[in-house]
Scaffold this motif. Structure first.
Motif, mmCIF file in Angstrom:
data_model
loop_
_atom_site.group_PDB
_atom_site.id
_atom_site.type_symbol
_atom_site.label_atom_id
_atom_site.label_comp_id
_atom_site.label_asym_id
_atom_site.label_seq_id
_atom_site.Cartn_x
_atom_site.Cartn_y
_atom_site.Cartn_z
ATOM 1 N N SER A 128 -72.748 109.662 70.437
ATOM 2 C CA SER A 128 -72.055 110.174 69.258
ATOM 3 C C SER A 128 -72.271 109.243 68.081
ATOM 4 O O SER A 128 -72.033 108.028 68.181
ATOM 5 C CB SER A 128 -70.555 110.321 69.521
ATOM 6 O OG SER A 128 -70.302 111.402 70.385
ATOM 7 N N VAL A 129 -72.722 109.817 66.971
ATOM 8 C CA VAL A 129 -72.860 109.085 65.714
ATOM 9 C C VAL A 129 -71.656 109.442 64.845
ATOM 10 O O VAL A 129 -71.449 110.612 64.505
ATOM 11 C CB VAL A 129 -74.169 109.459 64.984
ATOM 12 C CG1 VAL A 129 -74.239 108.750 63.634
ATOM 13 C CG2 VAL A 129 -75.382 109.124 65.837
ATOM 14 N N LEU A 130 -70.847 108.442 64.502
ATOM 15 C CA LEU A 130 -69.674 108.651 63.639
ATOM 16 C C LEU A 130 -69.996 108.115 62.253
ATOM 17 O O LEU A 130 -70.275 106.923 62.086
ATOM 18 C CB LEU A 130 -68.449 107.935 64.207
ATOM 19 C CG LEU A 130 -67.951 108.404 65.580
ATOM 20 C CD1 LEU A 130 -66.778 107.557 66.039
ATOM 21 C CD2 LEU A 130 -67.545 109.864 65.536
ATOM 22 N N LYS A 143 -66.585 110.191 56.178
ATOM 23 C CA LYS A 143 -66.654 111.293 55.225
ATOM 24 C C LYS A 143 -66.881 110.729 53.822
ATOM 25 O O LYS A 143 -66.578 109.570 53.552
ATOM 26 C CB LYS A 143 -65.363 112.116 55.271
ATOM 27 C CG LYS A 143 -65.193 112.886 56.570
ATOM 28 C CD LYS A 143 -63.886 113.666 56.571
ATOM 29 C CE LYS A 143 -63.711 114.440 57.873
ATOM 30 N NZ LYS A 143 -62.425 115.151 57.939
ATOM 31 N N ASN A 188 -63.955 110.805 59.895
ATOM 32 C CA ASN A 188 -65.390 110.714 60.157
ATOM 33 C C ASN A 188 -66.007 112.080 60.444
ATOM 34 O O ASN A 188 -65.323 113.023 60.841
ATOM 35 C CB ASN A 188 -65.657 109.792 61.352
ATOM 36 C CG ASN A 188 -65.169 108.383 61.114
ATOM 37 O OD1 ASN A 188 -65.550 107.755 60.135
ATOM 38 N ND2 ASN A 188 -64.330 107.875 61.997
ATOM 39 N N ILE A 189 -67.337 112.132 60.255
ATOM 40 C CA ILE A 189 -68.141 113.252 60.737
ATOM 41 C C ILE A 189 -68.798 112.783 62.028
ATOM 42 O O ILE A 189 -69.418 111.711 62.066
ATOM 43 C CB ILE A 189 -69.226 113.644 59.708
ATOM 44 C CG1 ILE A 189 -68.593 114.066 58.382
ATOM 45 C CG2 ILE A 189 -70.103 114.761 60.260
ATOM 46 C CD1 ILE A 189 -69.588 114.224 57.253
ATOM 47 N N GLU A 190 -68.664 113.551 63.092
ATOM 48 C CA GLU A 190 -69.250 113.176 64.382
ATOM 49 C C GLU A 190 -70.449 114.069 64.672
ATOM 50 O O GLU A 190 -70.352 115.290 64.635
ATOM 51 C CB GLU A 190 -68.225 113.301 65.504
ATOM 52 C CG GLU A 190 -68.788 112.892 66.874
ATOM 53 C CD GLU A 190 -67.750 112.946 67.983
ATOM 54 O OE1 GLU A 190 -68.128 112.725 69.154
ATOM 55 O OE2 GLU A 190 -66.565 113.221 67.680
ATOM 56 N N GLY A 244 -70.501 103.288 59.927
ATOM 57 C CA GLY A 244 -70.117 104.159 61.039
ATOM 58 C C GLY A 244 -70.193 103.465 62.390
ATOM 59 O O GLY A 244 -70.262 102.240 62.478
ATOM 60 N N LYS A 245 -70.189 104.271 63.448
ATOM 61 C CA LYS A 245 -70.239 103.752 64.821
ATOM 62 C C LYS A 245 -71.181 104.608 65.654
ATOM 63 O O LYS A 245 -71.293 105.823 65.427
ATOM 64 C CB LYS A 245 -68.850 103.770 65.467
ATOM 65 C CG LYS A 245 -67.853 102.819 64.857
ATOM 66 C CD LYS A 245 -66.503 102.909 65.570
ATOM 67 C CE LYS A 245 -65.482 101.980 64.966
ATOM 68 N NZ LYS A 245 -64.172 102.083 65.671
ATOM 69 N N ASP A 304 -65.718 117.613 63.204
ATOM 70 C CA ASP A 304 -64.810 116.849 62.346
ATOM 71 C C ASP A 304 -64.008 115.902 63.242
ATOM 72 O O ASP A 304 -63.430 116.328 64.238
ATOM 73 C CB ASP A 304 -63.872 117.795 61.605
ATOM 74 C CG ASP A 304 -63.024 117.051 60.586
ATOM 75 O OD1 ASP A 304 -63.409 117.008 59.424
ATOM 76 O OD2 ASP A 304 -61.970 116.509 60.989
ATOM 77 N N ASN A 305 -63.995 114.608 62.889
ATOM 78 C CA ASN A 305 -63.283 113.621 63.694
ATOM 79 C C ASN A 305 -62.439 112.730 62.778
ATOM 80 O O ASN A 305 -62.793 111.604 62.478
ATOM 81 C CB ASN A 305 -64.290 112.783 64.494
ATOM 82 C CG ASN A 305 -63.619 111.893 65.526
ATOM 83 O OD1 ASN A 305 -62.458 111.526 65.375
ATOM 84 N ND2 ASN A 305 -64.343 111.533 66.561
ATOM 85 N N CYS A 331 -72.846 114.637 67.722
ATOM 86 C CA CYS A 331 -72.915 114.340 69.161
ATOM 87 C C CYS A 331 -74.205 114.907 69.746
ATOM 88 O O CYS A 331 -74.501 116.094 69.606
ATOM 89 C CB CYS A 331 -71.695 114.922 69.868
ATOM 90 S SG CYS A 331 -71.690 114.648 71.646
#
Length: 359
Positions: free
Chosen positions: A345-347, A350, A285-287, A333-334, A281-282, A289
């Motif tokens: 890391s894929v962000l 949510k 966002n959902i991360e 996302g990023k 949890d970020n 990694c």
């Protein structure tokens, strides 16, 4: 006993004088008493008079003090009045000046409004010109990329095409070749075709970004499907960490991103080590990694890894990470990279905060 002869009693004149003297003494005594009483009254009255005089003197002094205070107040009021009159004159002068300044400001404001309208028209014109220039630059950049693509594509396809042609010629010119040799050359042909197909699909995916088919999908489902799409060596420890979370995404495209990142991680550790996929949890966002035990990308190259056609490998188009970045950004996302340990890391937003980028 002998009787004494009293001449007063025998002489009427003496007797009268005696009475007169007695009466006179009585009157004198009364008069003396009255004088004494009068003297005391006079003293009391004098005392009262002195007290009254002292009181009047005190009152007079107080009046004098008050008169002095009033005179001072009057003088102070006069001075303040004079000061206020001066201030009033200054204020009137300033009011006149302010009126003149206000008139000038109104005039300047009219000029500013007029100038603003002119600038607004110029801004619209410049924005149009900038847009046209940007479009021209973008076209030029696209043509440059297409030119580079063409050169790179020709180079990347030439090698598998040469292998395919050579194996095809050998098979055509050697009808009596042993079956095992024929299978070997057939496998080379299939490998070459697979390589060329992969190269062409990468280029098509990069230049033609299709629309997303967004559905709520568990992240672990996409990760497991990605793991099933690749060959993981037995010497590689691959594990998923963290609680599962659902994301609004195009599962097919996101799976392609995960496959690319997993493949890169396995290649980075040379088929030996560990790859950990962490779901975290970020904030909003959902991360996801992808961390590996490899040496990572050297700092001087980290800023280029997402550029199209950049690669440190001996083969490939160099479009893999660029396509991954485009897909992730298409989801709103990023895609980020960090070293020590090496991790991509894929962000993803949510579900309640999701903002999809239209393409």
């Amino acid at each position: 006993m002998m009787l004494v002869d009293n001449p007063v009693e025998r002489d009427p004149v003496l007797r009268d004088l005696t009475e007169i003297s007695v009466n006179a003494l009585k009157d004198l005594e009364l008069a003396r008493k009255e004088l004494k009483e009068n003297d005391l009254q006079m003293q009391e009255m004098n005392k009262l008079a002195n007290e009254r005089v002292n009181e009047m003197s005190r009152v007079n002094q107080q009046l004098q003090d008050k008169i002095s205070f009033v005179e001072n107040m009057t003088k102070s009021m006069q001075e303040k009045n004079e000061h206020l009159e001066k201030e009033l004159k200054i204020t009137e002068t300033e009011k006149i000046n302010y009126s003149k300044l206000n008139a000038l400001l109104k005039e300047d404001l009219s000029k500013v409004i007029k100038k603003e309208k002119e600038l607004s028209i110029k801004q619209i014109f410049l924005e149009k010109k900038v847009k046209e220039q940007a479009e021209n630059l973008l076209k030029g950049e696209k043509m440059s990329i297409i030119g580079t693509f063409t050169s790179r594509l020709a180079h990347d396809i030439r090698n598998p095409l040469s292998k395919l042609k050579m194996s095809h010629d050998i098979l055509c010119n050697s009808p009596n070749m042993p079956v095992l040799d024929k299978i070997k050359h057939q496998q080379r042909i299939e490998s070459a075709i697979s390589n060329m197909t992969h190269i062409i699909e990468d280029v098509l995916e990069f230049v033609r970004m299709s629309e997303l088919d967004m559905k709520e999908t568990p992240i672990k489902t996409i990760i497991k499907s990605s793991m099933e799409s690749i060959t993981v060596p037995s010497s590689v420890k691959l594990e998923i960490k963290g609680d599962d979370r659902a994301a609004l995404c195009d599962s097919r495209k996101l799976e392609a991103v995960f496959v690319n990142l997993l493949t890169n991680a396995i290649e980075a550790i040379r088929g030996k080590g560990y790859v950990a996929i962490k779901i975290m949890d970020n904030g909003n966002n959902i991360e996801i990694c992808f961390e590996d035990s490899g040496a990572g990308v050297i700092p001087s190259l980290q800023g280029k890894i997402f550029e199209p056609m950049f690669t440190t490998k001996q083969h490939g188009t160099g479009l893999g990470l660029a396509i991954c970045k485009m897909i992730v950004e298409q989801h709103g996302g990023k895609l980020l990279y960090k070293n020590t340990p090496s991790a991509f890391s894929v962000l993803l937003p949510k579900i309640n905060n999701h903002k999809m980028v239209a393409r």
